[in-house]
Design a protein around this motif. Structure first.
Motif, PDB file in Angstrom:
ATOM      1  N   MET A 126      -2.241 -12.423  10.853  1.00  0.00           N
ATOM      2  CA  MET A 126      -1.598 -11.539   9.884  1.00  0.00           C
ATOM      3  C   MET A 126      -2.100 -11.841   8.475  1.00  0.00           C
ATOM      4  SD  MET A 126       2.431 -11.336   8.768  1.00  0.00           S
ATOM      5  CE  MET A 126       3.014 -10.990  10.419  1.00  0.00           C
ATOM      6  N   ILE A 127      -2.605 -10.808   7.809  1.00  0.00           N
ATOM      7  CA  ILE A 127      -3.079 -10.939   6.429  1.00  0.00           C
ATOM      8  C   ILE A 127      -2.051 -10.323   5.491  1.00  0.00           C
ATOM      9  CG2 ILE A 127      -4.964 -10.492   4.816  1.00  0.00           C
ATOM     10  CD1 ILE A 127      -6.763  -9.945   7.205  1.00  0.00           C
ATOM     11  N   TYR A 128      -1.745 -11.017   4.417  1.00  0.00           N
ATOM     12  CA  TYR A 128      -0.847 -10.473   3.398  1.00  0.00           C
ATOM     13  C   TYR A 128      -1.686  -9.709   2.366  1.00  0.00           C
ATOM     14  CZ  TYR A 128       2.509 -13.726   5.444  1.00  0.00           C
ATOM     15  OH  TYR A 128       3.327 -14.401   6.321  1.00  0.00           O
ATOM     16  N   LEU A 129      -1.410  -8.417   2.233  1.00  0.00           N
ATOM     17  CA  LEU A 129      -2.201  -7.554   1.353  1.00  0.00           C
ATOM     18  C   LEU A 129      -1.631  -7.469  -0.050  1.00  0.00           C
ATOM     19  CD1 LEU A 129      -2.856  -4.573   3.814  1.00  0.00           C
ATOM     20  CD2 LEU A 129      -4.116  -6.720   3.574  1.00  0.00           C
ATOM     21  N   ALA A 130      -0.459  -8.049  -0.280  1.00  0.00           N
ATOM     22  CA  ALA A 130       0.165  -7.990  -1.610  1.00  0.00           C
ATOM     23  C   ALA A 130       1.118  -9.161  -1.767  1.00  0.00           C
ATOM     24  CB  ALA A 130       0.919  -6.663  -1.787  1.00  0.00           C
ATOM     25  N   ASP A 131       1.361  -9.542  -3.016  1.00  0.00           N
ATOM     26  CA  ASP A 131       2.387 -10.535  -3.307  1.00  0.00           C
ATOM     27  C   ASP A 131       3.758  -9.883  -3.177  1.00  0.00           C
ATOM     28  OD1 ASP A 131       0.637 -12.696  -3.997  1.00  0.00           O
ATOM     29  OD2 ASP A 131       0.284 -11.743  -5.944  1.00  0.00           O
ATOM     30  N   VAL A 132       4.748 -10.677  -2.808  1.00  0.00           N
ATOM     31  CA  VAL A 132       6.140 -10.224  -2.764  1.00  0.00           C
ATOM     32  C   VAL A 132       6.932 -11.100  -3.727  1.00  0.00           C
ATOM     33  CG1 VAL A 132       8.184  -9.860  -1.346  1.00  0.00           C
ATOM     34  CG2 VAL A 132       5.917  -9.466  -0.368  1.00  0.00           C
ATOM     35  N   GLU A 133       7.606 -10.468  -4.666  1.00  0.00           N
ATOM     36  CA  GLU A 133       8.307 -11.222  -5.698  1.00  0.00           C
ATOM     37  C   GLU A 133       9.456 -12.043  -5.144  1.00  0.00           C
ATOM     38  OE1 GLU A 133       8.950  -9.125  -9.536  1.00  0.00           O
ATOM     39  OE2 GLU A 133       7.916  -7.443  -8.576  1.00  0.00           O
ATOM     40  N   LEU A 134      10.188 -11.488  -4.178  1.00  0.00           N
ATOM     41  CA  LEU A 134      11.327 -12.205  -3.620  1.00  0.00           C
ATOM     42  C   LEU A 134      11.556 -11.760  -2.186  1.00  0.00           C
ATOM     43  CD1 LEU A 134      13.546 -14.255  -4.412  1.00  0.00           C
ATOM     44  CD2 LEU A 134      15.000 -12.320  -5.023  1.00  0.00           C
ATOM     45  N   GLY A 135      11.675 -12.734  -1.280  1.00  0.00           N
ATOM     46  CA  GLY A 135      11.915 -12.428   0.133  1.00  0.00           C
ATOM     47  C   GLY A 135      10.629 -12.103   0.875  1.00  0.00           C
ATOM     48  N   GLY A 136      10.792 -11.527   2.079  1.00  0.00           N
ATOM     49  CA  GLY A 136       9.639 -11.098   2.858  1.00  0.00           C
ATOM     50  C   GLY A 136       8.908 -12.196   3.601  1.00  0.00           C
TER      51      GLY A 136
ATOM     52  N   ALA B 144      -1.491  -6.751   7.267  1.00  0.00           N
ATOM     53  CA  ALA B 144      -2.429  -6.242   8.264  1.00  0.00           C
ATOM     54  C   ALA B 144      -2.407  -7.200   9.448  1.00  0.00           C
ATOM     55  CB  ALA B 144      -3.834  -6.140   7.678  1.00  0.00           C
ATOM     56  N   ASN B 145      -2.062  -6.681  10.618  1.00  0.00           N
ATOM     57  CA  ASN B 145      -1.956  -7.502  11.826  1.00  0.00           C
ATOM     58  C   ASN B 145      -3.128  -7.251  12.767  1.00  0.00           C
ATOM     59  OD1 ASN B 145       0.595  -8.878  11.488  1.00  0.00           O
ATOM     60  ND2 ASN B 145       1.592  -6.902  11.783  1.00  0.00           N
ATOM     61  N   LYS B 146      -3.622  -8.340  13.345  1.00  0.00           N
ATOM     62  CA  LYS B 146      -4.637  -8.251  14.386  1.00  0.00           C
ATOM     63  C   LYS B 146      -4.149  -9.061  15.580  1.00  0.00           C
ATOM     64  CE  LYS B 146      -8.820  -6.870  15.636  1.00  0.00           C
ATOM     65  NZ  LYS B 146      -9.096  -5.425  15.799  1.00  0.00           N
ATOM     66  N   TRP B 147      -3.942  -8.377  16.725  1.00  0.00           N
ATOM     67  CA  TRP B 147      -3.508  -9.071  17.932  1.00  0.00           C
ATOM     68  C   TRP B 147      -4.683  -9.186  18.895  1.00  0.00           C
ATOM     69  CZ3 TRP B 147       0.260  -5.291  16.204  1.00  0.00           C
ATOM     70  CH2 TRP B 147       1.400  -5.890  15.647  1.00  0.00           C
ATOM     71  N   ILE B 148      -4.984 -10.405  19.278  1.00  0.00           N
ATOM     72  CA  ILE B 148      -6.120 -10.686  20.158  1.00  0.00           C
ATOM     73  C   ILE B 148      -5.597 -11.015  21.553  1.00  0.00           C
ATOM     74  CG2 ILE B 148      -8.085 -12.207  20.557  1.00  0.00           C
ATOM     75  CD1 ILE B 148      -8.241 -12.571  17.529  1.00  0.00           C
ATOM     76  N   TYR B 149      -6.206 -10.404  22.577  1.00  0.00           N
ATOM     77  CA  TYR B 149      -5.700 -10.519  23.939  1.00  0.00           C
ATOM     78  C   TYR B 149      -6.318 -11.681  24.706  1.00  0.00           C
ATOM     79  CZ  TYR B 149      -3.086  -6.182  23.490  1.00  0.00           C
ATOM     80  OH  TYR B 149      -2.189  -5.239  23.101  1.00  0.00           O
TER      81      TYR B 149
END
Length: 290
Positions: free
Chosen positions: A209-219, A268-273
């Motif tokens: 999982m890639i974080y595409l943005a900062d989150v000010e509080l929570g998340g 952005a999520n990438k699931w590998i099997y």
């Protein structure tokens, strides 16, 4: 007060998930199921407050990690090693610092298909809209230069073949957006009826999982059974394995996305099997069936 209201709503949503799991008989008994997931819920909400429960973890002591290193598992990283913080060894959990540049993140977000309301798997094995997961999502295949670039980087970094994987899932959670506790691997009955199982992919071995943005509080991304939470920071990524080496689910990987209290969480999520990894993720002797 606003944060408390969100917690009350999250409480209700997780309660609905408890009922769903109990109806599907995925626990030993109804009472055991309610008690087990109730404890998970409490631990999850504590982690969403940014509070760990001491060493109150189901992780074995020898599997608990908390160390950082410059990581070069493939020659492409020799000139610029990846910064990683390892959090657990089995299941493997790690946070990669500055995995992708801002330009790459903007390209991934800008070129992704139009988003739609998030869905989950229902009791009749169909996808339904649910309050358990609130947000929007789209699916971005590996036929674009930015998705190919990031998928290949993941393959080189964690040594798993991305050709047996889902398309990229691009997600967005506004204020109050969250995803209640769940596993990324599928229950056997559901998995066996799906396209990926028929192709021999089996189940979701790993999540990236890639974080595409900062989150000010929570998340935060929180794992109540491992007493781990990760703050969303733009450009960082978190990786974990969902299955044992024999392909059976790692129950301890139960996790969720905490409510966003201020800001906008983009991921952005990438699931590998499991299928396609036989030379990269072999079955260990301890899991071999006689």
């Amino acid at each position: 007060m606003f944060a408390q209201d969100l917690k009350v709503q999250l409480n209700i949503n997780i309660g609905e998930e408890v009922k769903l799991k109990c109806r599907n008989n995925t626990c030993i008994s109804g009472n055991h199921c309610r008690e087990l997931l109730s404890n998970d819920k409490k631990a999850f909400l504590k982690l969403c407050d940014g509070k760990r429960q001491g060493w109150n973890s189901q992780l074995k002591k020898e599997n608990r990690l908390h160390h950082c290193e410059f990581y070069s598992p493939h020659p492409v990283f020799y000139w610029q090693p990846m910064k990683v913080e390892w959090l657990a060894s089995d299941p493997k959990v790690g946070q990669f610092i500055e995995f992708a540049s801002r330009e790459e993140l903007h390209a991934l977000w800008d070129h992704a298909p139009k988003a739609f309301r998030s869905q989950v798997v229902g009791t009749n094995k169909t996808t339904i809209k649910s309050d358990v997961r609130t947000g929007t999502q789209s699916w971005f295949p590996d036929n674009h230069w930015i998705t190919k670039r990031l998928s290949l980087r993941i393959q080189n970094l964690i040594n798993m073949n991305y050709e047996t994987s889902d398309d990229w899932q691009i997600g967005s959670y506004g204020i109050g957006g969250h995803y209640s506790v769940h596993h990324d691997y599928f229950e056997k009955d559901y998995a066996q009826s799906q396209w990926f199982h028929k192709r021999g992919y089996h189940n979701r071995l790993a999540t990236f999982m890639i974080y595409l943005a900062d989150v000010e509080l929570g998340g935060y991304t929180a794992f109540p059974r491992m007493n781990i939470f990760v703050k969303p920071v733009m450009g960082n990524a978190i990786f974990w394995t969902n299955l044992h080496s024999d392909g059976e689910g790692q129950n301890i990987t139960l996790h969720g996305g905490c409510p966003v209290l201020l800001g906008n969480k983009k991921i952005a999520n990438k699931w590998i099997y499991y299928g396609g990894q036989m030379l990269r993720f072999p079955c260990l002797d301890a899991f071999r069936k006689p």
